[in-house]
Design a protein around this motif. Structure first.
Motif: not given
Length: 216
Positions: A50, A71, A95, A117
């Motif tokens: 990622r 991302r 995230t 993210h």
């Protein structure tokens, strides 16, 4: 979804490129590579690369946050926050879920998306504050729309940047909604410390890494 051998090999190739370019230390490379070949689902593979660019990808243009496509995707680590007579903070590497709801009552909150993210490309952040305050900090090139309103308070976007960059077409689309009652919600575009450092280095050496293609 079950992962295929071809998907595991593509992730392994990305890791090999990353260690060759100095993005990963050898011990971390070995740990990720081992996890790659043990992965059984697509969801287990995504976190392993990622934070890494796709091999052969072109670096981000001047003033942009590097690696937007990398991302986007993965499981959210937080879908909401609440503060009552206190505060909350969501910042650093985390995230954001497809919908993130934040509530502050007689308190305050901080939502920092500069290193975050995003589980999906389209994200809605709902901010509600009553007699409190909330700050949403975003990178300069993130595509953000602010649609909230204030009642005896304020809800809006502001920036302290000398130059307003255009939103990166590869960035997520973030919509900030909600209301502020006798309080305030502010959305501010602000560079991270890492980006400020890169800008200083670019000013000192204008020929260093300005949109060039990475080797490999």
């Amino acid at each position: 979804m079950r992962a295929s051998d071809a998907e595991r090999e593509r992730v392994a190739e990305t890791l090999r490129e990353a260690v060759a370019e100095g993005r990963l230390e050898m011990d971390e490379f070995e740990q990720r590579l081992d996890a790659t070949f043990k992965a059984r689902t697509h969801g287990e593979l995504v976190p392993l690369v990622r934070d890494l660019p796709v091999p052969g990808a072109v670096t981000a243009r001047k003033g942009s946050s590097a690696g937007w496509p990398a991302r986007i995707g993965g499981e959210p680590t937080s879908s909401g926050a609440f503060a009552f007579w206190g505060g909350f903070s969501r910042k650093g590497r985390w995230t954001v879920g497809r919908q993130f709801t934040a509530v502050a009552i007689w308190g305050g909150g901080e939502i920092d998306l500069r290193e975050a993210h995003f589980a999906e490309r389209d994200v809605v952040i709902r901010c509600y504050t009553i007699m409190g305050g909330m700050q949403v900090t975003v990178p300069p090139d993130l595509n953000v729309q602010v649609r909230g309103f204030g009642i005896m308070g304020g809800f809006g976007e502001h920036s302290k940047l000398d130059e307003e960059p255009e939103p990166d077409p590869e960035s997520p689309r973030v919509r900030v909604t909600g209301f502020a009652l006798m309080g305030g919600v502010g959305v501010e575009r602000k560079r991270s410390r890492a980006e400020k450092r890169r800008l200083r280095e670019r000013l000192e050496d204008p020929d260093a890494g300005d949109g060039r293609k990475e080797l490999g």
